[in-house]
Design an enzyme around this catalytic site. Structure first.
Site, short mmCIF file in Angstrom:
data_model
loop_
_atom_site.label_atom_id
_atom_site.label_comp_id
_atom_site.label_asym_id
_atom_site.label_seq_id
_atom_site.Cartn_x
_atom_site.Cartn_y
_atom_site.Cartn_z
N PHE A 67 0.82 -1.21 0.00
CA PHE A 67 0.00 0.00 0.00
C PHE A 67 0.86 1.26 0.00
CE2 PHE A 67 -0.20 2.57 3.89
CZ PHE A 67 0.61 1.86 4.74
N LYS A 68 2.12 1.15 0.42
CA LYS A 68 2.96 2.34 0.46
C LYS A 68 3.15 2.97 -0.92
CE LYS A 68 5.29 1.39 4.78
NZ LYS A 68 4.68 0.08 5.16
N ASP A 69 2.96 2.17 -1.97
CA ASP A 69 3.06 2.73 -3.33
C ASP A 69 2.01 3.81 -3.58
OD1 ASP A 69 5.15 1.04 -4.22
OD2 ASP A 69 3.74 -0.55 -4.74
#
Ligand SMILES: *Cc1c(COP(=O)(O)O)cnc(C)c1O
Length: 462
Positions: A110-112
């Protein structure tokens, strides 16, 4: 509308624009940057439920940024071109819960969602200012690859990422070292993650060196990361409200540094009808303890199946604390300074009442493995170990009238060992990861020696 300005949670910082805030990361007084004003979106929600992810991102973020809607739209379009799912954050129904899949970006976590946008913002802001930036980062595995993917190929940015040599998973190391762009430097440090982080902190404390090389960070306290994450709460939430006719929502969030769930807290503040945020930790449960009992005290970190949640000090927590203390900066500074000295946080009596928005749950290894197994066998859906911690917490609080949306923070193929342990078979694959084992890679192996790292940065910085 007057342009949004930002100030520090600790109050000792002149007002900054959004662009200053993006480049600064941390406030100069050691606090975190927060917007001075909060719009109320509740009247727009109905109209917004028809928007695409990118249109919604523009609508949610416009009041917080200081460039025109066209530039904002272009930044999101460029950021999310790298996603393999045109919907960016699809929502699926699995058994008793909904799952919003946040792992369709280039590194499958999810950090993308935030870092792909942050990279575009760096490029835009530096272009406007004719500036340059050298990012120095230390990673135990996950954040490094997403940060590298966010800035690879950008002309005005170079990135130096230290990871502990041989101590990340082979897959995590390859996700970083197979990026061959000229502006990316992977440093495999012969030491532990703490050695890497210690070197980074000491270099950042040297303000002369920091300024000479325009050193910056990409850590999870950057306001733009939190802002980008608010969008998917609205996106998933509005879709589920529309489909179910429900009036309120719950979100279950696997939590480490409190960045992801903080975005949910802000979504509620901005008018999304969130009834509860279910905060899920693994055995490293400082946050679960805080929300259950008010005790926020440091312990040692234990390694778990969900390594991206293995933290003790949650770097984004100070923003929440500031609001809990009635937006009182002097009090925030006092409580945080006291915590930094004593390793234990003491809330003043007026702030001790539990926050009804949060439900906190601590997971453990057996429950995580059992949840992965059950969701695979009963629903044919493979959860990564972080998402499984959140789903297990959600299941303890199901309410038929209020849909629960679980945030899926990583693709299961990133954690093949945990999946093998849960299912006894090797069924977590993704072509992007399988391909890495044959891909060429590049990396400097360095001793855990600050002088050597400095010399390397000096030689290769912009
Ligand atoms: C970073 C991360 C988390 C924790 O998110 P925070 O914002 O640090 O709370 C959870 N799951 C995965 C897969 C992550 O990479």
């Amino acid at each position: 509308m007057t342009p949004q300005v930002y100030g520090s949670t600790r109050g000792d910082c002149p007002p900054l624009t959004f662009q200053d805030t993006v480049l600064a990361g941390l406030a100069p007084d050691g606090g975190l940057l927060i917007p001075a004003a909060w719009p109320d979106f509740s009247a727009q929600l109905k109209a917004w439920s028809q928007l695409s992810y990118e249109e919604l991102a523009v609508a949610v973020c416009a009041p917080f940024v200081d460039f025109p809607p066209d530039a904002l739209r272009a930044s999101f379009a460029a950021a999310y071109r790298s996603f393999r799912q045109p919907e960016i954050a699809p929502v699926v129904t699995v058994g008793p819960v909904r799952i919003v899949e946040l792992f369709h970006g280039p590194t499958l976590a999810f950090k993308d969602v935030a870092l792909q946008w942050l990279g575009r913002l760096f490029a835009d802001v530096l272009e406007r200012r004719d500036g340059r930036l050298n990012i120095l980062a230390a990673t135990s595995g996950d954040t490094g690859s997403a940060a590298i993917a966010g800035v690879r190929g950008l002309e005005r940015v170079r990135i130096f990422v230290m990871h502990p040599h041989g101590r990340t998973s082979p897959l995590q190391a390859l996700q970083m070292t197979t990026v061959l762009d000229d502006n990316v430097f992977n440093l495999a440090v012969e030491g532990t993650f703490d050695d890497c982080q210690g070197i980074m902190k000491r270099i950042f404390r040297d303000t002369v060196f920091k300024e000479r090389h325009a050193l910056g960070a990409v850590n999870s306290v950057n306001w733009a990361r939190v802002l980008a994450q608010i969008v998917y709460y609205f996106y998933a939430g509005l879709q589920v409200l529309r489909e179910t006719g429900a009036r309120r929502l719950r979100f279950a969030v696997p939590t480490g540094n409190f960045g992801d769930i903080l975005a949910g807290y802000y979504a509620a503040r901005l008018g999304l009808p969130i009834e509860r945020l279910i905060l899920a930790t693994n055995e490293n449960d400082i946050l679960a303890r805080f929300f259950r009992t008010g005790d926020y005290s440091l312990d040692t970190v234990v390694p778990t199946l969900s390594p991206s949640m293995d933290i003790q000090v949650a770097s984004n927590f100070e923003r929440y604390l500031h609001h809990r203390l009635g937006d009182d900066s002097a009090l925030t500074r006092q409580v945080m300074t006291d915590f930094e000295q004593h390793g234990r946080l003491t809330l003043p009596p007026a702030a001790r009442a539990a926050d009804p928005l949060f439900l906190a749950e601590r997971g453990d290894t057996p429950a995580t493995l059992a949840t992965i197994r059950r969701y695979y066998e009963e629903y044919g859906y493979l959860l990564d170990p972080h998402t499984a911690v959140g789903v297990a917490a959600a299941e303890r609080h199901l309410d038929p009238a209020i849909p629960t949306i679980c945030l899926a923070t990583a693709h299961p193929a990133k954690f093949p060992d945990a999946i093998r342990q849960a299912l006894g078979q090797d069924c977590a694959h993704h072509p992007l990861l399988d391909g890495l084992f044959d891909a060429p890679s590049r990396c400097e192996i360095m001793p855990a020696d600050e002088a050597r790292i400095r010399a390397f940065v000096t030689a290769h910085a912009h």
